[in-house]
Design an enzyme around this catalytic site. Sequence first.
Site, mmCIF file in Angstrom:
data_model
loop_
_atom_site.group_PDB
_atom_site.id
_atom_site.type_symbol
_atom_site.label_atom_id
_atom_site.label_comp_id
_atom_site.label_asym_id
_atom_site.label_seq_id
_atom_site.Cartn_x
_atom_site.Cartn_y
_atom_site.Cartn_z
ATOM 1 N N ALA A 169 0.831 -1.204 0.000
ATOM 2 C CA ALA A 169 0.000 0.000 0.000
ATOM 3 C C ALA A 169 0.866 1.256 0.000
ATOM 4 C CB ALA A 169 -0.935 -0.018 1.207
ATOM 5 N N GLN B 265 1.887 -15.155 0.819
ATOM 6 C CA GLN B 265 2.183 -16.378 0.069
ATOM 7 C C GLN B 265 1.234 -16.593 -1.094
ATOM 8 O OE1 GLN B 265 2.310 -19.790 2.692
ATOM 9 N NE2 GLN B 265 4.151 -19.069 3.754
ATOM 10 N N GLY C 212 -1.336 -15.034 -2.899
ATOM 11 C CA GLY C 212 -1.354 -14.199 -4.086
ATOM 12 C C GLY C 212 -2.354 -13.062 -4.016
ATOM 13 N N GLU D 238 -8.422 -20.315 -3.831
ATOM 14 C CA GLU D 238 -8.373 -20.292 -2.362
ATOM 15 C C GLU D 238 -9.789 -20.354 -1.797
ATOM 16 O OE1 GLU D 238 -5.966 -16.893 -1.282
ATOM 17 O OE2 GLU D 238 -4.141 -17.846 -2.013
ATOM 18 N N HIS E 293 -5.972 -17.248 10.593
ATOM 19 C CA HIS E 293 -5.721 -18.151 9.462
ATOM 20 C C HIS E 293 -5.758 -19.575 9.983
ATOM 21 C CE1 HIS E 293 -4.050 -19.940 5.895
ATOM 22 N NE2 HIS E 293 -4.034 -18.771 5.289
ATOM 23 N N ARG F 138 -12.376 -18.853 5.560
ATOM 24 C CA ARG F 138 -11.467 -18.984 6.700
ATOM 25 C C ARG F 138 -12.105 -19.009 8.076
ATOM 26 N NH1 ARG F 138 -6.663 -15.134 4.927
ATOM 27 N NH2 ARG F 138 -6.263 -16.547 3.219
ATOM 28 N N HIS G 204 -4.068 -13.484 11.975
ATOM 29 C CA HIS G 204 -3.515 -13.281 10.636
ATOM 30 C C HIS G 204 -3.774 -11.891 10.073
ATOM 31 C CE1 HIS G 204 -2.156 -14.541 6.689
ATOM 32 N NE2 HIS G 204 -3.320 -14.222 6.126
ATOM 33 N N GLU H 222 -3.751 -2.598 5.041
ATOM 34 C CA GLU H 222 -4.374 -3.314 6.173
ATOM 35 C C GLU H 222 -4.753 -2.394 7.321
ATOM 36 O OE1 GLU H 222 -2.387 -6.958 7.124
ATOM 37 O OE2 GLU H 222 -3.498 -7.224 8.993
ATOM 38 N N ARG I 196 -12.537 -11.101 5.830
ATOM 39 C CA ARG I 196 -11.900 -10.860 4.521
ATOM 40 C C ARG I 196 -11.835 -12.130 3.682
ATOM 41 N NH1 ARG I 196 -6.208 -11.212 2.687
ATOM 42 N NH2 ARG I 196 -5.872 -12.236 4.674
ATOM 43 N N LEU J 201 -3.922 -7.801 -0.671
ATOM 44 C CA LEU J 201 -2.909 -7.208 -1.558
ATOM 45 C C LEU J 201 -3.616 -6.402 -2.648
ATOM 46 C CD1 LEU J 201 -0.441 -10.241 -1.851
ATOM 47 C CD2 LEU J 201 -0.096 -8.151 -0.526
HETATM 48 P P1 FAD Z 1 2.621 -4.059 5.394
HETATM 49 O O1 FAD Z 1 3.031 -4.811 4.211
HETATM 50 O O2 FAD Z 1 2.413 -4.828 6.635
HETATM 51 O O3 FAD Z 1 3.703 -2.935 5.682
HETATM 52 C C1 FAD Z 1 3.701 -2.216 6.892
HETATM 53 C C2 FAD Z 1 4.825 -1.214 6.876
HETATM 54 O O4 FAD Z 1 4.614 -0.243 7.887
HETATM 55 C C3 FAD Z 1 6.220 -1.788 7.130
HETATM 56 O O5 FAD Z 1 7.108 -1.157 6.260
HETATM 57 C C4 FAD Z 1 6.534 -1.332 8.551
HETATM 58 O O6 FAD Z 1 7.905 -1.099 8.794
HETATM 59 C C5 FAD Z 1 5.817 -0.005 8.584
HETATM 60 N N1 FAD Z 1 5.489 0.471 9.928
HETATM 61 C C6 FAD Z 1 4.590 -0.041 10.800
HETATM 62 N N2 FAD Z 1 4.553 0.719 11.915
HETATM 63 C C7 FAD Z 1 5.439 1.719 11.741
HETATM 64 C C8 FAD Z 1 5.867 2.818 12.527
HETATM 65 N N3 FAD Z 1 5.370 3.057 13.747
HETATM 66 N N4 FAD Z 1 6.816 3.639 12.043
HETATM 67 C C9 FAD Z 1 7.363 3.430 10.819
HETATM 68 N N5 FAD Z 1 6.993 2.407 10.023
HETATM 69 C C10 FAD Z 1 6.039 1.568 10.479
HETATM 70 N N6 FAD Z 1 -2.866 -11.033 1.637
HETATM 71 C C11 FAD Z 1 -3.220 -11.319 0.374
HETATM 72 O O7 FAD Z 1 -3.981 -10.580 -0.243
HETATM 73 N N7 FAD Z 1 -2.707 -12.437 -0.234
HETATM 74 C C12 FAD Z 1 -1.854 -13.283 0.383
HETATM 75 O O8 FAD Z 1 -1.413 -14.245 -0.202
HETATM 76 C C13 FAD Z 1 -1.495 -13.006 1.718
HETATM 77 N N8 FAD Z 1 -0.672 -13.831 2.388
HETATM 78 C C14 FAD Z 1 -0.254 -13.478 3.639
HETATM 79 C C15 FAD Z 1 0.677 -14.292 4.300
HETATM 80 C C16 FAD Z 1 1.168 -13.915 5.529
HETATM 81 C C17 FAD Z 1 2.164 -14.792 6.236
HETATM 82 C C18 FAD Z 1 0.729 -12.712 6.129
HETATM 83 C C19 FAD Z 1 1.263 -12.284 7.459
HETATM 84 C C20 FAD Z 1 -0.217 -11.916 5.494
HETATM 85 C C21 FAD Z 1 -0.706 -12.296 4.252
HETATM 86 N N9 FAD Z 1 -1.647 -11.516 3.585
HETATM 87 C C22 FAD Z 1 -2.011 -11.834 2.307
HETATM 88 C C23 FAD Z 1 -2.069 -10.229 4.126
HETATM 89 C C24 FAD Z 1 -1.235 -9.141 3.433
HETATM 90 O O9 FAD Z 1 0.077 -9.588 3.274
HETATM 91 C C25 FAD Z 1 -1.207 -7.855 4.212
HETATM 92 O O10 FAD Z 1 -2.489 -7.505 4.607
HETATM 93 C C26 FAD Z 1 -0.657 -6.744 3.347
HETATM 94 O O11 FAD Z 1 0.593 -7.111 2.844
HETATM 95 C C27 FAD Z 1 -0.543 -5.457 4.134
HETATM 96 O O12 FAD Z 1 0.145 -4.537 3.342
HETATM 97 P P2 FAD Z 1 0.338 -3.071 3.850
HETATM 98 O O13 FAD Z 1 1.030 -2.346 2.761
HETATM 99 O O14 FAD Z 1 -0.924 -2.542 4.344
HETATM 100 O O15 FAD Z 1 1.306 -3.207 5.133
HETATM 101 C C1 SIN Z 2 -2.582 -17.563 2.180
HETATM 102 O O1 SIN Z 2 -1.722 -17.679 1.335
HETATM 103 O O2 SIN Z 2 -3.209 -18.490 2.668
HETATM 104 C C2 SIN Z 2 -2.883 -16.196 2.698
HETATM 105 C C3 SIN Z 2 -3.807 -15.531 1.786
HETATM 106 C C4 SIN Z 2 -4.389 -14.340 2.446
HETATM 107 O O3 SIN Z 2 -4.191 -14.087 3.633
HETATM 108 O O4 SIN Z 2 -5.114 -13.631 1.750
#
Ligand code: FAD
Ligand code: SIN
Length: 533
Positions: A14, A45, A47, A115, A238, A284, A345, A369, A380, A386
């Site tokens: 994001a 993982q 997608g 999925e 999860h 889920r 999760h 998120e 969700r 993503l």
């Molecule tokens: P994030 O990618 O979590 O990035 C957060 C950022 O904020 C980081 O850079 C961190 O350093 C920064 N930050 C936080 N607090 C502070 C602070 N106080 N000061 C400075 N920086 C800060 N979703 C899907 O759609 N498909 C998937 O396959 C999927 N698989 C997943 C597998 C796993 C293991 C996990 C944990 C999640 C998965 N998800 C998946 C969920 C998805 O990955 C996340 O919801 C998404 O990546 C969140 O993106 P984001 O950009 O909002 O934040």
């Molecule tokens: C997964 O790969 O099972 C995670 C997918 C998701 O959290 O959306």
Amino acid sequence: MVAFDFVVVGTGIAGLSFALDAARHGRVAVLSKKGAGESNTAWAQGGVACVMGEDDSFELHVADTLDAGAGLCREEVVRTIVEEGPARMAELIELGVRFDGSGEGENRVVNLGREGGHTRRRILHHEDTTGREIAERLLERARETAGIEFFEEHFAIDLITAGKLGYATEDRVLGLYVLNERSGEVITFRSDRVVLATGGCGRVYQYTTNPAIATGDGVAMAWRAGATIANMEFVQFHPTCLYHPSVKNFLITEAMRGEGGVLIGADGKEFMQKYDVRGSLAPRDIVARAIDREIKRTGNPCVYLDMRSKDEAFLRERFPNIYQTCLEAGLDITKEPIPVVPAAHYQCGGVRTDVNGSTSLRGLYAVGEVGCTGLHGANRLASNSLLEGAVVGRRAVVDMVRRSPLGQVPGVAPVIPAWRAGNVTDVDELVVIYHNWDEIRRLMWDYVSIVRTTKRLQRAATRLRNLQREVQEFYWNFKITPELLELRNLVQVAALIVDSAQSRHESRGLHCTLDYPETDPRCLDDTVLRRVL
Ligand code: FAD
Ligand code: SIN
């Protein structure tokens, strides 16, 4: 003090989607605590859910999302995000992201995964490390983009607002106080356009799939600044996190069930059909509750995901990361079922926004998120996160520039005081911080996880109130460190989850309570919390 046209807190999908586009309009500061590569995004993982298949349609993706969301999705938001998916995915491919598939350019046929809760194959993926592929490519592009400046190991402490400074105008964001983790200095970042892209709060629970950065900082900061928070009771668990004595927080992707994996008990028998006709591929919330029930019923510590019906070469090629990680942990997934348990999760609630990421505080946006657009409702749909990060990250730029054109200072230029450290000392024993941290995470797991009761929520609320008082004392008396700041945020977010859960007197989506086991058709409003300043 440093000043930027845009300040983005977060380097996941994001934050980086926002930054890459915002850099066309002005100077962008991108902050991350720890390194820029550490994010939930990098751990994803399965997608990205996106309508690409010939048998698929926007209507079907919208319907599946609404179905998972159990009545609380905002349909117009779902529709917008789903419909803008293909264009955002085309841009990611343009930026160098490689999704599994064959052919090049126009002839590319993307290999779509499946999925839980999806009625069609619609998951774009890169092997079983989609997030790492997206995070690395976006970071590469952002690092080479003029106008973007990275501030790694810079911890955002709090938002600076006109209200907090006592300006009698409409409240708005003016910037942030940020701790340079290396030097210990607190810097003022001045900007009228601040974006929280801080990810979720999985670390508020003892067992989670999330990386260490997921401590709910964005929600806690927004709350303290007076922005509206919504739906925090809907924490997604999860169903399949690896259960292993030494490998912690390792997800076994839902895509494995999408490819035919079956959940079995220690007796080797399938159990999901008892709970849902969709069996192991039910959404889920249903699968996590069923596993929780089976674990409690049998007294076994885990259940198993059985992939043995799949060809060995296929498993190695489609899930190389899981295959390798399990093998190194002494488990051959081609020959043995994988021990799994549910784990926290995803945060479906967050800082309340519209479909552009705009919050209730002028100039403040929340994307990914940390935000609650209404896409996910009470639960969700897999791989919609993503997608949301990519779509809303981009929409936020357009909306922000429209509402606050560059070069115009809205109102009187404010005087912002530098951070005042006061009369503080070093934390004499770090054990006090770690003790409270562990206590919060354990109590959230025991009292506020997959299945809740009114009594357990009351207990959690009482303990959290005491912990909040204690942590606040630390905050005023000790020199701030990242650990202390995370603890302060964690206890705040835990309290918001409990408050929200206590105010929902029904079971819906991810919120399941034994005292109100039915869904109440009258409870169709979001749970909205706002701090009285
Ligand atoms: P994030 O990618 O979590 O990035 C957060 C950022 O904020 C980081 O850079 C961190 O350093 C920064 N930050 C936080 N607090 C502070 C602070 N106080 N000061 C400075 N920086 C800060 N979703 C899907 O759609 N498909 C998937 O396959 C999927 N698989 C997943 C597998 C796993 C293991 C996990 C944990 C999640 C998965 N998800 C998946 C969920 C998805 O990955 C996340 O919801 C998404 O990546 C969140 O993106 P984001 O950009 O909002 O934040
Ligand atoms: C997964 O790969 O099972 C995670 C997918 C998701 O959290 O959306």
